[in-house]
Design a protein around this motif. Structure first.
Motif, PDB file in Angstrom:
ATOM      1  N   HIS A 160       0.760  -1.243   0.000  1.00 36.28           N
ATOM      2  CA  HIS A 160       0.000   0.000   0.000  1.00 36.28           C
ATOM      3  C   HIS A 160       0.795   1.302   0.000  1.00 36.28           C
ATOM      4  N   LEU A 161       2.060   1.278   0.379  1.00 31.85           N
ATOM      5  CA  LEU A 161       2.793   2.549   0.448  1.00 31.85           C
ATOM      6  C   LEU A 161       2.895   3.216  -0.918  1.00 31.85           C
ATOM      7  N   ALA A 162       3.303   2.467  -1.927  1.00 27.92           N
ATOM      8  CA  ALA A 162       3.466   3.058  -3.258  1.00 27.92           C
ATOM      9  C   ALA A 162       2.130   3.538  -3.802  1.00 27.92           C
ATOM     10  N   GLY A 163       1.103   2.697  -3.716  1.00 27.86           N
ATOM     11  CA  GLY A 163      -0.191   3.059  -4.283  1.00 27.86           C
ATOM     12  C   GLY A 163      -0.831   4.251  -3.604  1.00 27.86           C
ATOM     13  N   THR A 164      -0.683   4.330  -2.280  1.00 30.01           N
ATOM     14  CA  THR A 164      -1.265   5.463  -1.568  1.00 30.01           C
ATOM     15  C   THR A 164      -0.575   6.769  -1.963  1.00 30.01           C
ATOM     16  N   LEU A 165       0.752   6.775  -2.012  1.00 31.22           N
ATOM     17  CA  LEU A 165       1.457   7.992  -2.413  1.00 31.22           C
ATOM     18  C   LEU A 165       1.104   8.385  -3.845  1.00 31.22           C
ATOM     19  N   ILE A 166       1.096   7.421  -4.758  1.00 33.76           N
ATOM     20  CA  ILE A 166       0.740   7.717  -6.151  1.00 33.76           C
ATOM     21  C   ILE A 166      -0.661   8.323  -6.213  1.00 33.76           C
ATOM     22  N   SER A 167      -1.593   7.747  -5.479  1.00 41.41           N
ATOM     23  CA  SER A 167      -2.966   8.257  -5.476  1.00 41.41           C
ATOM     24  C   SER A 167      -3.027   9.677  -4.913  1.00 41.41           C
ATOM     25  N   GLN A 168      -2.328   9.922  -3.819  1.00 40.66           N
ATOM     26  CA  GLN A 168      -2.334  11.258  -3.229  1.00 40.66           C
ATOM     27  C   GLN A 168      -1.706  12.280  -4.172  1.00 40.66           C
ATOM     28  N   GLU A 169      -0.628  11.900  -4.823  1.00 38.71           N
ATOM     29  CA  GLU A 169       0.015  12.826  -5.755  1.00 38.71           C
ATOM     30  C   GLU A 169      -0.838  13.053  -7.003  1.00 38.71           C
ATOM     31  N   ALA A 170      -1.788  12.140  -7.253  1.00 42.12           N
ATOM     32  CA  ALA A 170      -2.740  12.327  -8.356  1.00 42.12           C
ATOM     33  C   ALA A 170      -3.982  13.085  -7.910  1.00 42.12           C
ATOM     34  N   GLY A 171      -4.003  13.526  -6.645  1.00 41.57           N
ATOM     35  CA  GLY A 171      -5.084  14.369  -6.155  1.00 41.57           C
ATOM     36  C   GLY A 171      -6.022  13.738  -5.162  1.00 41.57           C
ATOM     37  N   ALA A 172      -5.738  12.512  -4.703  1.00 38.57           N
ATOM     38  CA  ALA A 172      -6.672  11.785  -3.846  1.00 38.57           C
ATOM     39  C   ALA A 172      -6.598  12.222  -2.392  1.00 38.57           C
TER      40      ALA A 172
END
Length: 267
Positions: free
Chosen positions: A217-229
């Protein structure tokens, strides 16, 4: 792109040649029938570990299979100055079944904070990549980069998302499954990396998990947040690398998070 290329090289050297070529002796149950490890998981992680040892010798290496052999690594992640967290084959059950939906993932953690994340798709041969504060991008081997953006918020009955009740409290599963009728559709790909990819590229409105192993989950959460989540644990607090339980819900915005938490993920 150094870390991205390490993931690609390892997957192409170890995971892809074994795909749909595993026999029963190469697949083992770890904790239960849906928790598998294959010869390819171990071989892919070993290549990544060796390459990272040369590239970042001072970093703590926390791989899924390394932690299975030495659980103390997971505890050390919380206090490490620098760590690289790796899932050599995310979606091992899919991989072992010959389904072409799996990923190789890594994140970089600095002093308890995720600062970079990568999800590599060996079948599509591209990466979702994010660095904290720098946005999230789809990157292809030819150098092309496409900026990622999560979907716009939708009414509850129009939301499409991914989730599973497998690791939710047993006493809450029927309630949550019933609540899924309130949204348009809920799927489960059995691979967190691709669920995050679908979300971060604007194709779904939420992802929710209960079990929080960092390599998932670390990579996916950061990617999602940087995409605006908007992302938070189910108690409303931020998700950190040290967390392994407590649930995680990721949505396009805080209002969607509050709505889904109240109406759907009620455990």
């Amino acid at each position: 792109m150094d870390l991205a290329n390490i993931l690609r090289d390892a997957a192409r050297a170890e995971a892809l040649p074994r795909f749909r070529r595993l026999d029963a002796s190469m697949v083992h149950v770890k904790t239960e029938a849906i928790d598998l490890v294959t010869e390819a998981d171990v071989a892919t992680e070993n290549v990544i570990k060796a390459r990272i040892a040369d590239w970042m010798p001072d970093a703590l290496f926390v791989g899924e299979e390394s932690v299975a052999a030495d659980p103390a690594l997971l505890t050390a992640l919380a206090t490490a100055d620098l760590a690289v967290v790796v899932d050599p084959i995310d979606g091992t059950a899919n991989y072992a079944a010959g389904l072409p939906l799996f990923a190789t993932m890594a994140s970089v953690v600095s002093k308890g904070e995720t600062v970079a994340g990568i999800i590599y798709d060996p079948m599509g041969d591209d990466w979702f990549i994010a660095e904290k504060g720098a946005g999230a991008f789809l990157r292809r081997p030819d150098g092309e980069a496409v900026k990622l953006k999560v979907a716009d918020a939708l009414p509850l009955d129009q939301m499409v998302g991914t989730s599973s009740v497998a690791y939710m409290p047993a006493e809450s599963r029927v309630e949550v499954l019933t609540n899924f009728a309130k949204v348009r559709m809920v799927a489960n790909y059995r691979v967190a990396g691709h669920e995050y990819r679908a979300f971060a590229s604007g194709h779904t409105q939420f992802v929710c998990f209960n079990k929080l192993m960092p390599w998932d989950h670390l990579a996916g959460t950061l990617i999602s947040q940087e995409a605006g989540a908007y992302a938070a644990r189910l108690d409303g607090h931020p998700y950190l690398p040290s967390h392994v339980s407590g649930g995680l819900l990721v949505t396009p915005d805080k209002a969607s998070w509050d709505l889904l938490r109240r109406e759907v993920f009620t455990f």
